[in-house]
Design an enzyme around this catalytic site. Sequence first.
Site, PDB file in Angstrom:
ATOM      1  N   LYS A  17      -9.284   3.532  -2.703  1.00  0.00           N
ATOM      2  CA  LYS A  17      -9.444   2.695  -1.500  1.00  0.00           C
ATOM      3  C   LYS A  17     -11.038   2.803  -1.185  1.00  0.00           C
ATOM      4  CE  LYS A  17      -7.506   1.261   2.607  1.00  0.00           C
ATOM      5  NZ  LYS A  17      -6.406   1.223   3.639  1.00  0.00           N
TER       6      LYS A  17
ATOM      7  N   GLU B 175       0.884  -1.202   0.027  1.00  0.00           N
ATOM      8  CA  GLU B 175      -0.105   0.309   0.145  1.00  0.00           C
ATOM      9  C   GLU B 175       1.080   1.154   0.018  1.00  0.00           C
ATOM     10  OE1 GLU B 175      -3.953   1.712   2.630  1.00  0.00           O
ATOM     11  OE2 GLU B 175      -2.672  -0.013   3.381  1.00  0.00           O
TER      12      GLU B 175
ATOM     13  N   SER C  43      20.736  -1.891  34.105  1.00  0.00           N
ATOM     14  CA  SER C  43      20.602  -2.041  35.431  1.00  0.00           C
ATOM     15  C   SER C  43      20.726  -3.237  36.059  1.00  0.00           C
ATOM     16  CB  SER C  43      19.157  -1.456  36.013  1.00  0.00           C
ATOM     17  OG  SER C  43      18.181  -2.235  35.668  1.00  0.00           O
TER      18      SER C  43
ATOM     19  N   CYS D 249      -5.599  -3.308   1.796  1.00  0.00           N
ATOM     20  CA  CYS D 249      -5.368  -3.441   3.091  1.00  0.00           C
ATOM     21  C   CYS D 249      -6.714  -3.719   3.977  1.00  0.00           C
ATOM     22  CB  CYS D 249      -4.585  -2.303   3.770  1.00  0.00           C
ATOM     23  SG  CYS D 249      -3.935  -2.795   5.241  1.00  0.00           S
TER      24      CYS D 249
END
Length: 694
Positions: free
Chosen positions: A114, A45, A357, A175
């Site tokens: 789209k 896309e 840490s 999509c």
Amino acid sequence: MGRAVSVAACALNQWALDFEGNLERIFRSIDIAKRRGARYRLGPELEICGYGCSDHYYESDTLLHSFQVLAKLLESPATQDIICDVGMPVLHRNVRYNCRVIFLNKKILLIRPKISLANAGNYRELRWFTPWNKARHVEEYFLPRIIQEVTGQETVPFGDAVLATKDTCLGTEICEELWAPNSPHIEMGLDGVEIFTNSSGSHHVLRKAHTRVDLVNSATAKNGGIYILANQKGCDGDRLYYDGCAMISMNGETVAQGSQFSLDDVEVLVATLDLEDVRSYRAEISSRNLAASKVNPYPRVKVNFALSCSDDVAVPTCMPIQWRHHSPEEEISLGPACWLWDYLRRSKQAGFLLPLSGGIDSSATACIVYSMCHQVCLAVKNGNADVLADARKIVNDETYVPEDPREFCKRVFTTCYMASENSSQDTCNRAKLLAEQIGSYHINLNIDAAVKAIVGIFSMVTGRTPCFSVYGGSSRENLALQNVQARIRMVLAYLFAQLTLWTRGMPGGLLVLGSANVDESLRGYLTKYDCSSADINPIGGISKTDLKNFIQYCIENFQLTALRSIMSAPPTAELEPLVDGQVAQTDEADMGMTYAELSIYGKLRKIAKAGPYSMFCKLINMWKEICTPREVASKVKHFFRMYSINRHKMTTLTPSYHAENYSPDDNRFDLRPFLYNTTWSWQFRCIDKQVNAL
């Protein structure tokens, strides 16, 4: 007979607004597709400009440069004799659309806008684009002159149509349309479309891949057909990692699977499939055929081209395969590692610095960097010239070849243990041993002098000296003294990131990595502007529970035995004084809740859309075996108080890899106020009334 069609689906690592690089990757994918015999090539896309352009879509420059790239593609001999399907924004009658531009031999066949826009979670397509709401309707699109000069066309079809080639019929989805309840492939399939294409910009979320695969396979299971899905891959400039997974499916079964995580910028899947298998599959589905006889037809764009050869009886076709899914631990090992690599090479920095840490979170971050080094060495071993060139630029050595992950880690990764008088020897030893095992350049330093200097300035100005609560100080003093230590660590992290390589006679600077997990961010269990503040954070979207499982995975797969003691130690900030040399402060005691509870609160708050009252109602059933309604009410109230008091910290949250759907990321994903009425008086009164009734 002309029944075996060869099609290609591409996963490309496109980068927002990198028109030069995007064009080069598109050309490479077309070349690979043609060499492998494909007659149709599908890309991701918005691949021409890159999916993540955001508000740059408003700019006319983005449209102009997209058409300039399209012109280069149209006029190139490389795109001859293959149908090319590329994505770009198009302005039609002063409205912006997210489009597919499908062309063949210097002629645009169709511009397909789209129909269903993605507008949930991380997606904001309705901000920039308008959906095409004219079903089965086609209009004339007047081409800009730059395209007319190449194609000789003045107008082309624009709208909701399908392509009819000499041997089959193709229909386009983009999509979100696959995820919509009324997906176009349903009606297109009933109208005789045999090949469905889907160009995606779908990002990685832990445990999501199977959903996408199931949707693709189910699209053709009920209706028959061939489904081709192409997807973006990599980090294109923000918090998301697009995870490829290009695939080709036929009649409900996967026939080709692309990788979910890899450092290859261009990946092309090619499959040869028999159209007669689609036709025979559909023949016996009587319910489908009855529905097909009543369907409204789509406009068809006739294409004088075939996806098959006339003499293809001996051409081998692809057989179904079993999809291989990664475990969540593998996803954590690979996804954030690929995202870090993209960020590192594209930011042109010389490596990473991590305040290590000796706890689970920073150790998990270190393991992800080590996994990245593994991926780089593996890619170079497999002949990836792009990765080799990027690695040489990063280490500033044109002859360098990364072969050993530990050696490469030494060059690009600096870890730093910042001790204070409240740090234990145990965490110091754990950090040092892990650094040795992964190969990082490790620094040990002590921050006490800086802490004393800062507190000394305060005492000199005010005449008062704050004390920890164990020495009789108030909770305000106790918290302020913890915050001073945490914030000094952030300042020192950036200082060492800028100058460590200078002291070693090496060029460049380092990106600072953060290591706050998604649960701590949700609860606000972090100091604003401490070591959670960094350039990027690969674990900021991952839960503590998943990180513990990932640590176990690293012990087994990377043989990092130093992680065993880190796994068994209780999580602690080590900001309060030790008691008899041992850590007295623990995270879960400080927070007033466990990490397991936090994950549940997070999922209910975001995914289930539960406020305080709804969360209470759900939890009295979920926890009925372990808590009374009054205890549940107390826990829910405590969570929402702490969440709302600390929500302001999300406005400065370090950009984090998005991996969980309950992420509290304030930038785009989880939009909430950051100044709350933290008494929640009405909501809590509703809970109390229910408790009394029970």
